[in-house]
Write a protein that holds these residues in place. Structure first.
Motif, short mmCIF file in Angstrom:
data_model
loop_
_atom_site.label_atom_id
_atom_site.label_comp_id
_atom_site.label_asym_id
_atom_site.label_seq_id
_atom_site.Cartn_x
_atom_site.Cartn_y
_atom_site.Cartn_z
N ASN A 48 59.75 -44.93 -2.18
CA ASN A 48 59.72 -43.92 -0.95
C ASN A 48 61.09 -44.04 -0.15
OD1 ASN A 48 57.46 -43.20 0.85
ND2 ASN A 48 58.53 -44.18 2.42
N TYR A 49 61.95 -45.00 -0.14
CA TYR A 49 63.01 -44.79 0.51
C TYR A 49 64.06 -43.57 -0.23
CZ TYR A 49 67.97 -46.14 1.66
OH TYR A 49 69.28 -46.00 1.88
N GLN A 50 63.88 -43.67 -1.53
CA GLN A 50 64.57 -42.50 -2.24
C GLN A 50 64.39 -41.19 -1.80
OE1 GLN A 50 67.07 -43.23 -4.37
NE2 GLN A 50 67.02 -45.55 -3.96
N ILE A 51 63.20 -40.84 -1.33
CA ILE A 51 62.80 -39.53 -1.20
C ILE A 51 63.82 -38.85 -0.01
CG2 ILE A 51 60.96 -38.05 -0.04
CD1 ILE A 51 58.69 -39.99 -1.28
N ASN A 52 64.09 -39.77 0.87
CA ASN A 52 64.91 -39.22 1.96
C ASN A 52 66.38 -39.37 1.72
OD1 ASN A 52 62.59 -38.56 3.75
ND2 ASN A 52 62.99 -40.50 5.11
N GLN A 53 66.65 -39.86 0.76
CA GLN A 53 68.06 -40.09 0.08
C GLN A 53 68.48 -38.79 -0.64
OE1 GLN A 53 69.57 -42.28 1.89
NE2 GLN A 53 67.53 -42.63 2.74
N THR A 56 68.78 -32.81 -3.58
CA THR A 56 68.29 -31.36 -4.04
C THR A 56 66.59 -31.35 -4.20
OG1 THR A 56 68.17 -32.48 -6.20
CG2 THR A 56 70.23 -31.46 -5.65
N ASP A 57 66.12 -30.36 -4.30
CA ASP A 57 64.66 -30.06 -4.35
C ASP A 57 63.84 -30.91 -5.63
OD1 ASP A 57 64.77 -28.62 -2.11
OD2 ASP A 57 64.28 -26.74 -3.06
N LEU A 58 64.86 -30.61 -6.63
CA LEU A 58 64.25 -31.30 -8.01
C LEU A 58 64.03 -32.88 -7.96
CD1 LEU A 58 63.45 -30.68 -11.04
CD2 LEU A 58 65.75 -31.19 -11.66
N THR A 59 65.22 -33.58 -7.39
CA THR A 59 65.25 -34.86 -7.33
C THR A 59 64.10 -35.35 -6.27
OG1 THR A 59 67.16 -34.92 -5.82
CG2 THR A 59 67.38 -35.29 -8.17
N ALA A 60 64.04 -34.79 -5.25
CA ALA A 60 62.94 -34.96 -4.08
C ALA A 60 61.70 -34.92 -4.59
CB ALA A 60 63.31 -34.21 -2.83
N PHE A 61 61.49 -33.67 -5.42
CA PHE A 61 60.29 -33.69 -5.96
C PHE A 61 59.85 -34.90 -7.08
CE2 PHE A 61 57.27 -30.98 -8.92
CZ PHE A 61 56.24 -31.35 -8.21
N PHE A 62 60.84 -35.17 -7.61
CA PHE A 62 60.30 -36.30 -8.87
C PHE A 62 60.06 -37.66 -8.09
CE2 PHE A 62 62.30 -40.31 -10.54
CZ PHE A 62 61.73 -40.52 -11.74
N PHE A 117 51.19 -32.59 -5.67
CA PHE A 117 52.33 -32.02 -4.69
C PHE A 117 52.95 -30.80 -5.62
CE2 PHE A 117 52.09 -35.27 -1.79
CZ PHE A 117 52.10 -34.60 -0.36
N ILE A 118 53.18 -29.85 -5.45
CA ILE A 118 53.74 -28.77 -6.23
C ILE A 118 55.19 -28.58 -5.92
CG2 ILE A 118 51.72 -27.54 -6.78
CD1 ILE A 118 52.47 -25.52 -4.64
N SER A 119 55.81 -29.18 -4.92
CA SER A 119 57.17 -29.14 -4.74
C SER A 119 57.50 -30.03 -3.32
CB SER A 119 57.57 -27.63 -4.16
OG SER A 119 57.09 -27.30 -2.98
N ALA A 120 58.79 -30.33 -3.33
CA ALA A 120 59.37 -31.08 -2.40
C ALA A 120 60.73 -30.73 -1.80
CB ALA A 120 59.35 -32.58 -2.58
N LYS A 121 61.04 -31.04 -0.40
CA LYS A 121 62.29 -30.57 0.02
C LYS A 121 63.08 -31.90 0.21
CE LYS A 121 60.69 -26.51 2.42
NZ LYS A 121 60.31 -25.78 3.78
N PRO A 122 64.47 -31.96 -0.02
CA PRO A 122 65.25 -32.83 0.25
C PRO A 122 65.42 -33.31 1.44
CG PRO A 122 66.65 -30.87 -0.03
CD PRO A 122 65.24 -30.35 -0.18
N TYR A 123 66.07 -34.46 1.96
CA TYR A 123 66.43 -35.30 3.03
C TYR A 123 65.00 -35.25 3.72
CZ TYR A 123 71.01 -34.60 1.53
OH TYR A 123 72.14 -34.60 0.83
N GLY A 124 63.88 -35.59 3.21
CA GLY A 124 62.79 -35.83 4.10
C GLY A 124 62.23 -34.47 4.60
N GLY A 125 62.22 -33.31 3.88
CA GLY A 125 61.68 -32.06 4.40
C GLY A 125 60.39 -31.74 4.15
#
Length: 674
Positions: A48-53, A56-62, A117-125
């Protein structure tokens, strides 16, 4: 920086507790599931901590997809943990496990393939939910919500310490999961933000705190040592990290440069040596500090049991045994008060108490209810009942039975701990080890007390009987004195008229009053003889009175034997008179001889003889032998008694030798002057 510290603390806390809980009892289903649950939470925190770190969209989505997979595992492990807690067993069938894990793995696959989830934004977006999101929510409602429903249901039907454990577990879990749903799901879905995701470690910290409190105060999973060591090692790692990082920074700035690699080696070596020598002392110090917090009421159970054994072996007095045991356990276990209720034939016969303002009292009905249970009663583990009301009324925390050889000896009752803590597993184990030994010691003390009381009662009875005998003896002595006084008085009063009668009869018989015929003379002679006999009896009575009153004294001095014979005339008259009286054939012989500085006189006859059983009676006052040979003897039974007293007064002895049919010999000896 603060976020990382909180994250590391939460992760370490979860991992330590989960690992040591598993090692404590690997066979327990509850311990295994608790390990899986807390381990998955630790992994969830890191992911969960890694999401806000991510940038890129790809790593955040992972990381979002990975977090959702782990969230599905949290749901089922929480449900399974709740199902086994606190009984440490499950009733699930194999098909149930297939459905639970099958749906969960299917949901995890849907998350990894981008359907939740079909997508995610970086830095907790935030992220965009996919078509499988309703399935995830349904999964959460079924397993997470179902877990809470089961937990609440168990809470309602539980009691005592189990109820407290479930309450703490429920409070921590409710706060953690509600916070998690709000920040990690609702905020992401509705407000399209992941800014509050970093707060998740705080929620798990609160959950871990609740579990820790249950461990410390309420024996949850019985891993208090684990928590104590976890805290001490976590502090140790943290302190070492900060201290050595700070020290390394200072030394590096002073000695290390890019051109002096030798100094780098020296600084590293120095720090390594400092760490090596300081690690163990600091570790022991931190363990001591944490032990003082987690084991502030701790005691050495083996040492306490040894001390109690010494008390029970050192005395047989009931007071000393009971009060000694109570004082020792109340002091070492820090208990407010305690007592032994001693029972005999289902009734209370004594209560030995310590730290009570006044001795506790129990009704027969209360004792009967307490006695019905065959196990140790712990207030916090009892459901509401009349039994628990009795403990509440008496302010008791523990009631233990004292039994020996199947017989109820009594009860050990203990009040609350002074610290406010409940009784630990160690406390209960010590009490259960102590009570059988205490029952034997009390039984022995009771037996000794009964013997001691019997001896006291017996001594009191002997003293009373002795006193009664002494009083009776005094009264007899007084009566005997009155009798002697009466005999003396009566003898004096009788002798005067009898002497006058004797003189008158003698005058008539001698013819001074004129001639009397033969028939009259015969009657007067008989009257004269009987009167003379009565005079002798009166004289004997007067002699006895003088002897027993101490008015007759004897002076031991040299004396001529002829004169002595004259002085002992009374004795010889008695002995020779008795010999003649009982001898109808043969004769009577009187002899004198010297032996061992004693002059002995023997009076022998050839009469009937005297039986053994009658011989002891002869020298007693008013005593006469029984039998056909004594029928014609007459007499008063005073002659031999008077003779014995006179001889003993002159330091002599008198005795006899006799055999029935062969005659008797009476001896008396008097000391020869030296």
């Amino acid at each position: 920086m603060f976020t990382i510290i909180v994250l590391l603390t939460a992760v370490c806390g979860n991992l330590f507790i989960s690992l040591f809980t598993l090692l404590k009892n690997p066979k327990s289903a509850t311990n295994r599931l608790f390990f899986m649950f807390t381990f998955v939470i630790a992994v969830y925190l890191v992911s969960n901590y890694q999401i806000n770190q991510q940038s890129t969209d790809l790593t955040a989505f992972f990381w979002v997809k990975l977090v959702m997979c782990i969230a599905a595992l949290i749901n089922i492990f929480f449900y399974l943990l709740v199902a086994t807690f606190p009984k440490q067993r499950t009733n699930f069938t194999f098909l149930s496990y297939v459905i639970i894990f099958g749906t969960t793995f299917g949901l995890m696959l849907a998350s990894l393939t981008g359907f939740i989830f079909i997508s995610a934004k970086p830095y907790g977006g935030g992220g965009i939910p996919g078509p499988a999101m309703p399935l995830f929510l349904l999964h959460t409602v079924i397993f997470l919500g179902g877990g809470f429903w089961v937990l609440i249901k168990k809470f309602k039907h539980s009691f005592g310490i189990e109820k407290i454990q479930i309450k703490l577990f429920l409070l921590g879990a409710v706060f953690m999961f509600l916070s998690l749903l709000v920040t990690n799901l609702l905020f992401v879905l509705i407000f399209k933000t992941s800014a509050f995701i970093d707060l998740l470690p705080v929620y798990t910290l609160i959950f871990v705190t609740c579990i820790s409190y249950a461990i410390i105060k309420h024996r949850f999973l019985d891993i208090r040592l684990v928590v104590a060591r976890t805290v001490s090692y976590t502090l140790l790692i943290g302190l070492f990290g900060l201290f050595y990082a700070f020290l390394f920074a200072i030394l590096s700035s002073l000695f290390i440069s890019t051109s002096l690699e030798l100094r780098t080696v020296g600084v590293s070596t120095t720090l390594a040596l400092v760490m090596a020598f300081s690690f163990q002392p600091i570790r022991r110090l931190l363990e001591k500090i944490t032990d003082s917090v987690f084991y502030k009421e701790n005691y050495d159970i083996n040492k306490l049991l040894y001390n109690l054994a010494l008390i029970m072996a050192s005395t047989l007095r009931l007071e000393e045994v009971t009060h000694g045991i109570l004082n020792e356990i109340l002091d070492k276990m820090r208990i407010s008060k305690g007592a032994f209720i001693l029972i005999e034939k289902d009734l209370v016969f004594d209560i030995k108490s310590e730290k009570y303002k006044q001795v506790p009292s129990f009704s027969e009905e209360e004792i009967k209810i307490l006695d019905q249970s065959h196990s140790t009663l712990i207030f916090d583990e009892l459901e509401e009942s009349e039994l628990k009301n009795i403990l509440r009324k008496q302010e008791l925390s523990v009631v233990a039975h004292l039994r020996t050889e199947g017989k109820q000896v009594g009860l050990l009752i203990l009040g609350n701990k002074l610290s406010g803590d409940i009784f630990t597993e160690q406390d209960i184990r010590l009490i259960e080890i102590l009570t059988p030994e205490a029952a034997i010691a009390i039984q022995n003390a009771k037996a000794y007390e009964e013997i001691r009381r019997f001896n006291i009662t017996l001594q009191e009875e002997v003293n009373k009987a002795t006193k009664d005998l002494q009083e009776a003896n005094i009264k007899l002595q007084e009566l005997d004195k009155l009798k002697d006084e009466f005999v003396s008085l009566a003898s004096h009063e009788l002798r005067t008229p009898m002497t006058a009668i004797k003189g008158s009869l003698s005058t008539i018989l001698d013819g001074y009053t004129g001639q009397i015929n033969a028939s009259t003379k015969e009657f007067l002679t008989a009257a004269f003889n009987e009167n003379d006999r009565l005079i002798r009896l009166v004289n004997n009575l007067l002699n006895i009175s003088r002897i027993e009153a101490g008015r007759i004294t004897f002076t031991i001095t040299k004396i001529d034997l002829d004169k002595l014979i004259k002085e002992v005339k009374e004795i010889l008259i008695n002995l020779i008179g008795n010999a003649l009286k009982f001898t109808h054939q043969g004769g009577v012989t009187v002899s004198v001889f010297e032996k061992d500085n004693m002059i002995t006189t023997a009076v022998s006859d050839t009469g009937h003889g005297i039986a053994k059983e009658d011989q002891d009676l002869l020298f007693k006052k008013f005593s006469q032998v029984k039998g056909s040979y004594a029928k014609q003897s007459g007499g008063t039974g005073l002659g031999l008694y008077i003779s014995k007293k006179m001889i003993e007064g002159m330091k002599g002895n008198i005795w006899l030798e006799s055999e029935v049919g062969k005659g008797s010999t009476f001896y008396f000896s008097l000391p020869k002057a030296l």
